[in-house]
Each structure stands twice: as C-alpha cells, then as structure tokens.
Write a protein that holds these residues in place. Structure first.
Motif, mmCIF file in Angstrom:
data_model
loop_
_atom_site.group_PDB
_atom_site.id
_atom_site.type_symbol
_atom_site.label_atom_id
_atom_site.label_comp_id
_atom_site.label_asym_id
_atom_site.label_seq_id
_atom_site.Cartn_x
_atom_site.Cartn_y
_atom_site.Cartn_z
ATOM 1 N N ALA A 554 -15.554 66.906 2.943
ATOM 2 C CA ALA A 554 -15.144 67.897 3.933
ATOM 3 C C ALA A 554 -14.137 67.282 4.880
ATOM 4 O O ALA A 554 -14.125 66.062 5.103
ATOM 5 N N THR A 555 -13.208 68.053 5.444
ATOM 6 C CA THR A 555 -12.246 67.606 6.452
ATOM 7 C C THR A 555 -12.636 68.223 7.775
ATOM 8 O O THR A 555 -13.659 68.903 7.899
ATOM 9 N N CYS A 556 -11.730 67.971 8.773
ATOM 10 C CA CYS A 556 -12.022 68.552 10.084
ATOM 11 C C CYS A 556 -12.031 70.066 10.014
ATOM 12 O O CYS A 556 -12.797 70.726 10.721
ATOM 13 N N THR A 557 -11.232 70.650 9.166
ATOM 14 C CA THR A 557 -11.062 72.111 9.166
ATOM 15 C C THR A 557 -11.471 72.769 7.863
ATOM 16 O O THR A 557 -11.586 73.994 7.798
ATOM 17 N N THR A 588 -24.433 73.943 -2.201
ATOM 18 C CA THR A 588 -23.331 73.130 -2.739
ATOM 19 C C THR A 588 -22.281 72.813 -1.680
ATOM 20 O O THR A 588 -21.428 71.946 -1.882
ATOM 21 N N VAL A 589 -22.317 73.499 -0.571
ATOM 22 C CA VAL A 589 -21.251 73.400 0.430
ATOM 23 C C VAL A 589 -21.526 72.267 1.410
ATOM 24 O O VAL A 589 -22.657 72.115 1.894
ATOM 25 N N VAL A 590 -20.479 71.467 1.700
ATOM 26 C CA VAL A 590 -20.513 70.468 2.770
ATOM 27 C C VAL A 590 -19.605 70.995 3.870
ATOM 28 O O VAL A 590 -18.390 71.157 3.666
ATOM 29 N N LYS A 591 -20.137 71.318 5.012
ATOM 30 C CA LYS A 591 -19.392 71.969 6.074
ATOM 31 C C LYS A 591 -18.306 71.061 6.656
ATOM 32 O O LYS A 591 -18.458 69.828 6.707
ATOM 33 N N ALA A 592 -17.154 71.669 7.113
ATOM 34 C CA ALA A 592 -16.067 70.948 7.784
ATOM 35 C C ALA A 592 -16.612 70.227 9.017
ATOM 36 O O ALA A 592 -17.496 70.752 9.707
ATOM 37 N N THR A 593 -16.080 69.017 9.301
ATOM 38 C CA THR A 593 -16.630 68.188 10.390
ATOM 39 C C THR A 593 -16.185 68.669 11.760
ATOM 40 O O THR A 593 -16.866 68.432 12.758
ATOM 41 N N GLY A 594 -14.966 69.335 11.849
ATOM 42 C CA GLY A 594 -14.409 69.691 13.151
ATOM 43 C C GLY A 594 -13.635 68.519 13.750
ATOM 44 O O GLY A 594 -13.851 67.354 13.396
ATOM 45 N N HIS A 595 -12.628 68.777 14.675
ATOM 46 C CA HIS A 595 -11.792 67.726 15.280
ATOM 47 C C HIS A 595 -12.565 66.912 16.294
ATOM 48 O O HIS A 595 -13.473 67.428 16.962
ATOM 49 N N HIS A 596 -12.188 65.629 16.395
ATOM 50 C CA HIS A 596 -12.692 64.753 17.443
ATOM 51 C C HIS A 596 -11.471 64.254 18.240
ATOM 52 O O HIS A 596 -10.972 63.156 18.020
#
Length: 689
Positions: A554-557, A588-596
């Motif tokens: 997963a990415t930030c978005t 199955t889904v890995v949620k986006a991490t969001g920006h830091h």
C-alpha cells in the motif's frame, strides 16, 4: 267528550284494573298457595298445607272417594308439606287414598327431617288412587307396609325415603294392577326378614333412579321381590339396587334392565325371564358375590350387554333337561361366559398388560372393534365364534380355543393354534444427499415376520421426475438392471424374508424426491409393509479455476493487497494456493497508509540567497503540499523564492580596499567574509530541499 270527562273515565278504568289484580292471588293461585296447619291431632283431607307442628292421628285421613276406575287426574287432592315435622299414624294408618283421590307428600325443611311413622298393624299409606312423594320419610316399624299401592293405584316417588324397620314388614308393596315409578330417593329394608320392594300379582314397578336397598341377609330376601304373574313386570332403567342377599327375584314376571347398577352379595338375579339390554347411551353394571343368575326350570334369561363382575355366570335352581338357563350375546365378564354364548355371537378372553383378564361377548364386528386396538403384550383368546382381526402392533398373542374361523391380518389361526403378531417391515438406508449426474447406492431391507415366505413384489413410487433412473443389483449375476416401471423383483415375485437389497439412483437435477417403498403380496396385492423416504439431489461439487494475485504494498494514497487466489467462476477468494482457506474479498485489501507530512516554515529571499514559501513535505512519498490538509499538491520548484539580486545603496560605505593599497589585512578580511557568506548560503540551501 270533554277533556275532564275523559280524565274521569281513565281513572275509573285504572281503579278497576287494580281491583282485579288485588283479587288475582285468591282466584288464580288458590290451589298452589300453602296454608298453615297447626292442629296437632288431625289433618285436612284436601287442599295445600304446610305443617307448623307435629301431628298424632287418632284415625286415618281419607283423601278422595270411591270410583269404578282411577281418573287420569284426581278429583280431590291433598298436598302436604311436612316442613320438618312428624305425623304419627293411628292404629288404622295415616292416609287412605281412594280411587278418585290424590296425595302428595313433601318436606321443605332444610334438614329434611319430616316423617310419617307407624303406630299399629295397618299400612301407613294406602293408595288406591294417585300418590306422589318428593321428600320426607315414611317409616314402618310394624309387620305391615310403609306404602301399599293397590288396585289401580299409581305411585310416583321422586324424593325422600321409604323405610321398613320391622321383621315381616314391607317398605313398599305394589299389588294387583297398581303401578309405581321410582326416580329418586331411597327405598330400604333394614332388618332380616323384611322386604324393600314387593311386587305382587299383575302389578308393575319401574325404576329410573334412586336406591333400593335390602339389608336382610336371608337367602330368600331380595331388594326387589316379584311374586307377580307374566303380566306383571319389573323394569330397571337407572339407579342402584343393593342387596346383602339377592338383587332381583322374580319367578314368573319378566324383568328388564336397561340401565343402572345391581350389587348383590349372593345372586344378582333369581329369575326366569330377565333381559339385560343397555339402552343407547346408558350402562348396566352388575356385581354378584356368587353368580349372575340363579335359574329356575325352563329359564329364558338373556344378556345383550353390560358389565358383569361375578365368579360364575349361572347357578341352577333345578337341573331339568328343559332348563335353558341363560343366553348371552353381549357384555363383558370377569369369568368365561362361553358356555352360554349364542350361536351368532363371538366370545374372547382379552388380557391387557398389567390388567386382569376380561371376557367379551358380541358380534364378530363388535369384538374386532374392541380388540383391534390391542397394545404390545396383550393376549386375545377366541373362545367361541368367528372373528377377523386387524392388529396394528407387534407382540400381541392370538389363540383360537374355540371352533370358529379366526383370521388375523389375513392369516388363518387354526383351532388350538396361537400366534404372536410380528408384522413385516421395509426400511431404507441411504446417503443424506445424492450428487446430480452420479449413480449412488442405497439399500432396501425387509423382515418377513409372520409373513415370511409369502410371495411378494416391491414397489418404488416417486412424487416427481428429478430422478433419471433407478437400478437394482442382481446378486445372481452381479449386474445392475434399470427399473422400467415402479416395481422391482421378478414378475412372479420373490419370497418375503429378512433380506437387504442394493439399489442406486441417478438425479437429473437438484431437488427433493419423496418416495414410497411398498412390499405387496402377489396373490391379492395387499400391502404387507410400507415406508417413505426423502431422496435429496444436490449439484455436483464446483471445481475452482483460480488466478493468483501477487501481493502489492500500500502507498500513502493507494490501497495494496495481500497475495491471494481468486476463482472467477464462483467469485470466491482464498488465502492459500490449495484453496482450502476461503476469505472474503475485504480480507485481501491492505489499506493506504496516508501521508506523514512535516511543515517547513517560509523564509525570505536575499539579494544573494533564495527563500521559500511555507509548505508541507511527506518524506514517505516525497510530495509537497501547500496546505496543512494536504489537499493541494505542489512541485518542489514552486516552493522556492529566487534571491532578489539587489545592489547596495549609494550612500552606503564599503570596506573595499583602495586600488594600490598594499596592506594584507584588508584582503584577509574580505576573504573571511566571503567564506562566511558561502557557508550561510550552503545551510539555507540544505533547508530548502
């Protein structure tokens, strides 16, 4: 007519009506209004009276007069309410009711203590006319009668007590052509040698309720003793006859019992022409300490029904050849009545588990209806006659001790034989479900029971067409054969026994099929055993065609996913390559991490150095944003503010060395300042990244 005249007329009519109403009690109710009688030495001869005191008579009271025959309604009547008081009869008796007279005795006292007692050798009440009694007590203490109904007299007793308490005395005698109806109350003899009810010559006694009690233990005593002729009669339609000796004695007059009970310590009947035949909706119960009947010569006693508890059916008074004794065509007994059962009836001994044996007599149909409901452990012994039984349960023993035709569930029971009922059975053993398109096996098992060896055929009947075919396995050659109809087995049948046969069924589509499996006799098509079973067809198992999906971080978005396998045919997800662990799509889904993001404060540019705007920077994804909410992404270049490049003011002085100055100090200072400027610029540029 004036208004005033109309008013006067209305008043006159109203007053007349009031006068008529005032006179009505004396005119209309004169015959039913009780007058009080307070004399202690006499009684009235007619009218309606209530005693206010006890009375001792010096002479009998005559009610009515002589007539050639008793009228339907008495011409002169006396209604007397004892009201709890006592009338003591004269030596000549208390009441003499003539042919045209009518006497009614009542007792309205709450305690019911009203009495008429004897005081001499004559009857207390003589009835040649009409007599009725609803309460009170008439008690005879001499060798005479409490109530003597004679000639064409008629007595109706619906309450109270009539008692004899003297040896050789009578509570009631019905004589000549007289009649008596007894519906309630008590008639009783309390001493040895006395009579309760005595019926003589052509008299008739009918009992529909109440109690007749005989306490005399003499062997010749009876609760109801008839010395009448054939035109006399005793009829019992209800109530209780209780005797410490004989219940009913009648040498010649007929006795008919259609209801009620008779309980005698010796014999219930010493009769020649007694008939016991319960009326519809009524019961007759007879209990006897010795036997039901004590018969005369040429007796013709009949029993068509009732419940009898006695150690014997008949004791013979004489043993002449013409002694017919008794004929039984119905009823239940505690001892065998087989010797007295008529030719058209059937007698059985019937024993239920845990109960005493009872003997039943009736038509073949009646007996079958009674014993067809027998439970396991019961025994049925046919003593006489024919019967065709249909017993639904196993464990019932049937024997034929007589010489009649006995069949049980279609099987004949020969004389002297006995059988224990064991019904054939059929059962099905099968899987819970059958896969569509596959031939799967099930078994059918039979037990022969008492029908072992009977030639039978099997039948399989389904309620819909979801089954493509049914096959059976032929053990003789080891092959499977398809059923072409709804029957299985050889056309000529097979001998029923304890067998298990293999079958298999193929479903065309999913669904439930309700099937009936029957075993029928070949000779008469009778169903010997039957069962039902549900066959359930289900679709064939699904074969997955999975696609592997590689894991993605997963990415930030943007969401990522775990590694998983997906079957497009059934739409299912699995976490393993063996497809054993099904998971939901969401798993199955890995949620986006969001920006830091980190905020960088704004700096102003200088003439020589660039500045920057305030901004936010996410080191995870390397993106720049102009707002704290991180909704406005900007480029790295857009955050920079170029150096201004402005020249110093004219008035400003400089420390630039003059041309031709040979001193080293100014040059050294200039060099140091330049080095310091580059150092500051380097630091600013580092923060501007």
């Amino acid at each position: 007519m004036t208004q005033k005249a109309k008013f006067r007329k209305a008043i006159s009519i109203f007053v007349t009506v009031l006068m008529v109403v005032a006179l009505m009690p004396s005119m209309v109710f004169a015959d039913t209004t009780y007058q009080e009688w307070s004399k202690a030495d006499s009684l009235p001869t007619s009218g309606v009276y209530k005693l206010t005191t006890s009375v001792t008579l010096s002479d009998k009271v005559t009610v009515g007069g002589w007539a050639s025959e008793r009228p339907e309604q008495p011409t002169k009547t006396l209604v007397l309410d004892l009201n709890g008081h006592t009338i003591t009869a004269s030596s000549k008796g208390a009441f003499y009711v003539q042919t045209s007279g009518g006497l009614t005795i009542e007792d309205s006292s709450a305690e019911g203590t009203g009495k008429i007692v004897s005081n001499g050798s004559n009857e207390i009440i003589y009835v040649g006319g009409a007599f009725s009694m609803t309460g009170g007590t008439i008690q005879n203490d001499t060798s005479s009668y409490a109530l003597f109904v004679n000639g064409s007299g008629k007595a109706d007793v619906s309450g109270g007590s009539i008692i004899n308490a003297a040896k050789n005395g009578y509570a009631v005698q019905v004589n000549s052509n007289a009649s008596m109806n007894f519906s309630n109350g008590t008639i009783q003899n309390t001493v040895n040698g006395g009579q309760a009810v005595y019926v003589n010559t052509s008299a008739k006694f009918t009992m529909t309720g109440g109690k007749v009690m005989q306490d005399s233990t003499y062997s010749s005593s009876a609760a109801i003793y008839s010395n009448g002729q054939k035109d006399s009669s005793v009829t019992i339609a209800g109530g209780e006859v209780i005797s410490k000796s004989i219940g009913i004695y009648s040498a010649f007059s007929p006795v008919t019992v259609t209801g009620g009970s008779i309980n005698a310590d010796n014999y219930a009947f010493q009769t020649r022409y007694a008939t016991v035949d319960p009326a519809e909706g009524k019961e007759v119960a007879v209990t006897s300490g010795k036997s039901i009947f004590y018969t005369f010569g040429s007796s013709d006693n009949k029993v068509l029904g009732g419940a009898f508890d006695a150690p014997a059916i008949v004791k013979e008074y004489t043993t002449s050849d013409d002694n017919k004794k008794a004929t039984i065509s119905g009823g239940s007994f505690t001892t065998s009545p087989a010797d007295y059962v008529d030719a058209d009836s059937t007698a059985v001994g019937y024993t239920k588990p845990g109960e005493d044996k009872v003997f039943l007599v009736g038509s073949s149909k009646e007996i079958a209806e009674e014993v067809n409901s027998a439970v396991a452990g019961s025994t049925i012994d046919i003593l006489k006659g024919d019967v065709d039984l249909s017993i639904a349960v196993d464990g019932v023993t049937i024997s034929n001790s007589g010489d009649g035709n006995v069949t049980v569930n279609g099987d004949k029971v020969n004389q002297g034989d006995n059988i224990v009922i064991e019904h054939p059975t059929v059962s099905v053993t099968k899987p819970d479900v059958f896969t569509v398109g596959e031939a799967q096996e099930y078994t059918v098992s039979t037990t022969g029971g008492s029908k072992t060896g009977t030639m039978v055929k099997g039948y399989f009947k389904a309620d819909n067409a979801n089954i493509a075919k049914i096959e059976y396995y032929e053990t003789a050659d080891g092959n499977w054969y398809e059923l072409t109809g709804d029957s299985f087995g050889p056309q000529s049948g097979f001998p029923l026994g304890d067998f298990t046969s293999k079958f298999r069924v193929t479903f065309t589509e999913a669904g439930c099929v309700n099937a009936t499996i029957q075993i029928k006799a070949v000779d008469n098509d009778a169903v010997l055993a039957e069962t039902t079973a549900e066959f359930k067809g289900v679709p064939a198992p699904h074969v997955h065609t999975p696609t592997e999906v590689k894991a993605k971080a997963a990415t930030c978005t943007e969401d990522g996913n775990i590694a998983y396998w997906y079957c497009a045919d059934c739409g299912k997800y699995f976490s393993d390559a063996a497809l054993t662990n099904e998971i939901p799509k969401e798993a199955t889904v890995v949620k986006a991490t969001g920006h830091h993001a980190v905020k960088v404060e704004a700096t102003e540019p200088t003439a020589t150095d660039s500045g920057n705007i305030a901004y936010w920077y996410c080191a995870d994804c390397g993106k720049y944003f102009s707002d704290e909410a991180l909704t406005k992404e900007i480029s790295k270049d857009s955050i920079m503010i170029p150096a201004t490049g402005e020249k110093p003011d004219k008035n400003e002085t400089t420390d630039v060395p003059k041309t031709g100055d040979t001193g080293m100090l100014p040059w050294m200072l200039a060099l140091l300042l330049s080095a310091g400027g580059f150092t500051v610029l380097g630091i600013k540029k580092k923060h501007a990244k």
